[in-house]
Scaffold this active site. Structure first.
Site, PDB file in Angstrom:
ATOM      1  N   CYS A 131      62.234  52.580  69.673  1.00  0.00           N
ATOM      2  CA  CYS A 131      61.997  53.962  69.241  1.00  0.00           C
ATOM      3  C   CYS A 131      61.742  54.866  70.442  1.00  0.00           C
ATOM      4  O   CYS A 131      60.639  54.866  71.009  1.00  0.00           O
ATOM      5  CB  CYS A 131      60.810  53.988  68.283  1.00  0.00           C
ATOM      6  SG  CYS A 131      60.380  55.661  67.766  1.00  0.00           S
ATOM      7  N   CYS A 134      59.011  57.526  69.900  1.00  0.00           N
ATOM      8  CA  CYS A 134      57.643  56.984  69.868  1.00  0.00           C
ATOM      9  C   CYS A 134      57.172  56.643  71.280  1.00  0.00           C
ATOM     10  O   CYS A 134      56.039  56.925  71.650  1.00  0.00           O
ATOM     11  CB  CYS A 134      57.565  55.708  69.035  1.00  0.00           C
ATOM     12  SG  CYS A 134      58.437  55.747  67.491  1.00  0.00           S
ATOM     13  N   ASP A 135      58.021  56.016  72.064  1.00  0.00           N
ATOM     14  CA  ASP A 135      57.569  55.409  73.330  1.00  0.00           C
ATOM     15  C   ASP A 135      58.131  56.070  74.585  1.00  0.00           C
ATOM     16  O   ASP A 135      57.733  55.701  75.695  1.00  0.00           O
ATOM     17  CB  ASP A 135      57.971  53.919  73.342  1.00  0.00           C
ATOM     18  CG  ASP A 135      57.328  53.159  72.190  1.00  0.00           C
ATOM     19  OD1 ASP A 135      56.214  53.548  71.798  1.00  0.00           O
ATOM     20  OD2 ASP A 135      57.940  52.203  71.693  1.00  0.00           O
TER      21      ASP A 135
END
Ligand code: NAP
Length: 303
Positions: A131, A134-135
């Site tokens: 992701c 997300c990261d």
């Protein structure tokens, strides 16, 4: 007994809930993770009609609020089985509870496909991610690779090029499955390097990822690329394992045509887990509408 139970609160499930509630159906959604499905991982949506640009997270929140404000109920629990009863369907939940409904819509979506190579699980969160939104922020001014050739991979690579110092976009073919407009945008970025036709053979680094070993698909030659992070974006697999004895699956996807009807009367399929050609946000939402209206017909008219 609810009128309709919807399994999965992604775009398909939430859209189905909107249509079901507007028709006055009592509607319960079951979701095992965060509502919104995979779209919450998309940095920017630019192809949803009439919305020029919105983040996946905001889109999911808006959709959730719309369904809940119309009176749908969302419960966080995993549906482990669905079975037919005399009066409808019984749904078994991971918590040990059960629920019943006159009709069921399976909008279970899909999850990220893994590379299936050694140390992939061990390095999750230590350099490997599925992701980018997300990261991605963890890789500011670092070197990352993205693996895949679809829209997700190319979008992720473009997004990461705005954060990382360098992005390698590794894909197993010279041609990309992604939309041409995205591929052209990626090619224009000075810190994005396209590496094709290569597959990732192995992962190096201890205790964190520090590189990937690649093999050229055409001539078999090998090369190593040093990276701090690897974003795997090689497609999805439908989350249908729990329903394989209930309904007919085709390659893991729920067999259902554009009318969203499965081989079991009263069970409908919507979104990415359904057999279909185009898996887009727009088509997931459209499936939700079609499945809900079909479920309503089934409940009211028995057809
Ligand atoms: P996808 O379109 O299925 O693409 C998966 C990519 O991963 C393909 O390029 C495939 O290579 C590659 N791949 C598959 N298995 C692999 C393996 N084991 N090793 C290496 N590479 C592998 O998946 P996606 O990009 O996640 O997109 C899924 C759906 O969502 C698509 O319909 C896509 O259009 C849609 N989507 C749309 C948007 C948007 O419209 N903004 C954004 C994201 C996703 P090959 O090409 O060689 O098969």
């Amino acid at each position: 007994m609810a009128d309709i139970i919807i399994v999965g609160a992604g775009p398909a499930g939430l859209s189905a809930a909107i249509y079901a509630r507007r028709a006055g159906m009592s509607t319960t959604l079951y979701e095992r993770e965060m509502y919104g499905g995979q779209i919450i991982n998309t940095p920017e949506i630019e192809n949803y009609p009439a919305i020029a640009k919105i983040s996946g997270f905001d889109f999911a929140n808006d959709l959730y609020n719309q369904a809940i404000n119309l009176g749908a109920t969302l419960e966080f629990d995993k549906v482990t089985a669905v079975s037919k009863t005399d009066s409808g369907f019984e749904v078994a939940l991971e918590s040990g509870r059960t629920d019943t409904a006159k009709a069921v819509i399976l909008a279970v979506g899909a999850s990220n496909r893994h590379l299936g190579i050694a140390r992939e699980d061990e390095l999750l969160g230590k350099g490997i991610s599925y992701c980018a939104t997300c990261d991605g922020a963890f890789y500011k001014d670092k070197v990352v690779a993205v693996n895949g050739g679809g829209n997700t991979a190319v979008e992720d690579a473009i997004y990461l090029a705005g954060i990382a110092s360098k992005v390698y976009l590794i894909h197993r073919r010279n041609e990309f499955r992604a939309d041409e407009v995205l591929v052209s945008a990626a090619k224009a970025l000075p810190n994005l390097e396209i590496v094709t036709p290569y597959v990732i053979e192995s992962l190096t680094g201890e205790p964190k990822l520090s590189g990937v070993e690649l093999t050229n698909k055409e001539d078999g030659s090998k090369k190593s690329v040093d990276v701090d992070g690897l974003f795997v974006a090689i497609g999805q697999e439908p989350k249908t394992a729990d329903f394989k004895d209930l309904i007919t699956l085709q390659g893991g996807y729920i067999e259902a045509g554009e009318n969203c009807r499965t081989n079991v009367e009263g069970i409908f399929a919507a979104g990415d887990a359904r057999t279909k050609k185009v898996r887009q946000l727009t088509t997931a939402c459209a499936d939700g509408a079609v499945a809900a209206l079909a479920a309503i017909d089934y409940i009211k008219l028995g057809v």
